[in-house]
Design a protein around this motif. Sequence first.
Motif, PDB file in Angstrom:
ATOM      1  N   ALA A  94     -10.152  12.372  -0.453  1.00  0.00           N
ATOM      2  CA  ALA A  94     -11.588  12.268  -0.713  1.00  0.00           C
ATOM      3  C   ALA A  94     -11.888  11.481  -1.983  1.00  0.00           C
ATOM      4  N   LYS A  95     -12.820  10.547  -1.862  1.00  0.00           N
ATOM      5  CA  LYS A  95     -13.386   9.770  -2.975  1.00  0.00           C
ATOM      6  C   LYS A  95     -12.445   8.691  -3.523  1.00  0.00           C
ATOM      7  N   TYR A  96     -11.296   8.515  -2.883  1.00  0.00           N
ATOM      8  CA  TYR A  96     -10.374   7.444  -3.281  1.00  0.00           C
ATOM      9  C   TYR A  96     -10.184   6.486  -2.108  1.00  0.00           C
ATOM     10  N   PRO A  97      -9.879   5.214  -2.386  1.00  0.00           N
ATOM     11  CA  PRO A  97      -9.680   4.264  -1.284  1.00  0.00           C
ATOM     12  C   PRO A  97      -8.533   4.676  -0.359  1.00  0.00           C
ATOM     13  N   THR A  98      -8.756   4.483   0.934  1.00  0.00           N
ATOM     14  CA  THR A  98      -7.716   4.662   1.942  1.00  0.00           C
ATOM     15  C   THR A  98      -7.693   3.372   2.740  1.00  0.00           C
ATOM     16  N   THR A  99      -6.797   2.469   2.375  1.00  0.00           N
ATOM     17  CA  THR A  99      -6.887   1.085   2.843  1.00  0.00           C
ATOM     18  C   THR A  99      -6.147   0.800   4.142  1.00  0.00           C
ATOM     19  N   TRP A 100      -5.303   1.718   4.575  1.00  0.00           N
ATOM     20  CA  TRP A 100      -4.470   1.489   5.756  1.00  0.00           C
ATOM     21  C   TRP A 100      -3.604   0.234   5.575  1.00  0.00           C
ATOM     22  N   GLY A 101      -3.379  -0.159   4.314  1.00  0.00           N
ATOM     23  CA  GLY A 101      -2.525  -1.305   4.017  1.00  0.00           C
ATOM     24  C   GLY A 101      -3.102  -2.651   4.380  1.00  0.00           C
ATOM     25  N   MET A 133       1.876   0.397   2.458  1.00  0.00           N
ATOM     26  CA  MET A 133       2.345   0.467   3.842  1.00  0.00           C
ATOM     27  C   MET A 133       2.130  -0.880   4.503  1.00  0.00           C
ATOM     28  N   VAL A 134       2.803  -1.109   5.604  1.00  0.00           N
ATOM     29  CA  VAL A 134       2.519  -2.277   6.431  1.00  0.00           C
ATOM     30  C   VAL A 134       1.119  -2.105   7.013  1.00  0.00           C
ATOM     31  N   GLU A 135       0.344  -3.191   7.029  1.00  0.00           N
ATOM     32  CA  GLU A 135      -1.047  -3.111   7.463  1.00  0.00           C
ATOM     33  C   GLU A 135      -1.153  -2.487   8.860  1.00  0.00           C
ATOM     34  N   LEU A 136      -2.093  -1.538   8.957  1.00  0.00           N
ATOM     35  CA  LEU A 136      -2.377  -0.810  10.193  1.00  0.00           C
ATOM     36  C   LEU A 136      -1.108  -0.224  10.810  1.00  0.00           C
ATOM     37  N   ALA A 137      -0.174   0.172   9.934  1.00  0.00           N
ATOM     38  CA  ALA A 137       1.092   0.793  10.357  1.00  0.00           C
ATOM     39  C   ALA A 137       1.866  -0.082  11.343  1.00  0.00           C
ATOM     40  N   GLY A 138       1.641  -1.395  11.258  1.00  0.00           N
ATOM     41  CA  GLY A 138       2.385  -2.323  12.100  1.00  0.00           C
ATOM     42  C   GLY A 138       1.815  -2.527  13.477  1.00  0.00           C
ATOM     43  N   GLY A 139       0.631  -1.982  13.755  1.00  0.00           N
ATOM     44  CA  GLY A 139       0.021  -2.144  15.068  1.00  0.00           C
ATOM     45  C   GLY A 139      -0.097  -3.613  15.452  1.00  0.00           C
ATOM     46  N   GLY A 140       0.347  -3.954  16.652  1.00  0.00           N
ATOM     47  CA  GLY A 140       0.327  -5.339  17.104  1.00  0.00           C
ATOM     48  C   GLY A 140       1.617  -6.076  16.847  1.00  0.00           C
TER      49      GLY A 140
END
Length: 480
Positions: A94-101, A133-140
Amino acid sequence: MHKPAKLDESAIPFATITELSAALRAHDISSSELTRFFAKRLESIGPECNALACSLAKRGHKTAKDADFDLKRERFRSPLQGIPYAAKDLLAVAKYPTTWGAKPFADQVFDYDAAVIQRLDSAQAVLIGKLAMVELAGGGGYSSAAASLQGPGLNPWNKSYWSGGSSSGPGIAVAAGLVPYALGCETSGSILTPACYCGVTGLRPTYGLISRHGAMPLSWTLDKLGVLARTAEDCALVLHQIAGKDDDDPGSAHKSFYYAPRYYRKFSDLRVGYAEIDFSDWCDEPLRPAFANALSVAKSIGGQMVETKLPDFPYEPVITAIIHSEGASVFEAFIKSGQVDQLADQSQIDGLKAALTYSALDYLKAMRVRSQIQTAFRQLFTTVDLLIAPTHFEPPDRADRPFDETPPKRPDQKGVAAGLVQASNLCGFPAITIPCGLVNGLPIGLQIVGPAFEENRIVGFAREFQDRTNFHKQHPPLPG
């Protein structure tokens, strides 16, 4: 009662949860002191390896003060009380960035904490950072280590090499002694790979054992949260706290986990499935002596070694079809909006766009084969109690260039390891990878896989391996 030896300051970066907990309860060190120590280390060394997404030191110091208040009064909550940790940046805080990389989500902020963060808060565990982390956990799919908002994850053993993904930050942070443990996630190898390449222990629990509420979804029938830590026992201590039912996660198994080493089965009663060829002909030649030694140690534990091979299925195409189909559904609006073009890796951009072309027929075919795989593995686990194999057959790729996509020459005959990571994820089975050697200065790992909800079984075998070796006690020669 014998008082544990006082923890030497030079040993703190690579101390286990058990050692740190004993020092806190003996009042040899305070949680506030530990938090200052690790927060400073995370903030100074973390960026050198592109491991730190966001420092949460201010939040951590508040929790540490609360923990010290209770520890002074001998109000003990759990072995994790007062000990700092960090979490992969797909978990909401909460209240901190969660960027998903990923750059398009750099300013994303949630107003709640992920369920696992809440569970650790209740134990007074001290969260001090979000990890890259790798962006979007590597999706795609992605073609290089640079597919991350923070830049390529650099292996602390040799920063010319990749840390592994998509839980790159957790692998780096634990290996470099920036935190005692970290939370990661896995859809198809994203805990096992960085744990293996960075030389730490990584536990991927059974699907549904840990709530994913507040975690970025990629593939809702495959995503699992887990732990990277120093030892198998450390992983089990964390899992004990974070496992459990949650109605906010539709995939919740509504089960708990209790770390119970005193009830482990005799190792002589265990049937251990393996394939000799995995440790000899399948792995790259420079790795073979180290893997031969690891297999020798595993045999010395005393289980009944059973030559085994995996059921014959197209594991990679099946899991790829499922991840792409479910990921396209999750990120449909993001892809169609054009924001996908802001990602760092062009092959990932192309892969996410292509994922939209998967049909319902493609997905259902994959799920049908998946069901056959699950049936075959349930049968396999009536003949063996666990499976062991090299986690990876080769060292990590270079961090400064695209991944080598040239298929290496491998034997036609297959054993256990080829496809095991994909197969065990498709089945939702638990797995642990443990360090089992260094080759040319880079770690290698041994994976242990068991049936659903048999985490104690695989942890017990891993712990015995670690009692007989010191690979998990080796660490990279970093400053500080």
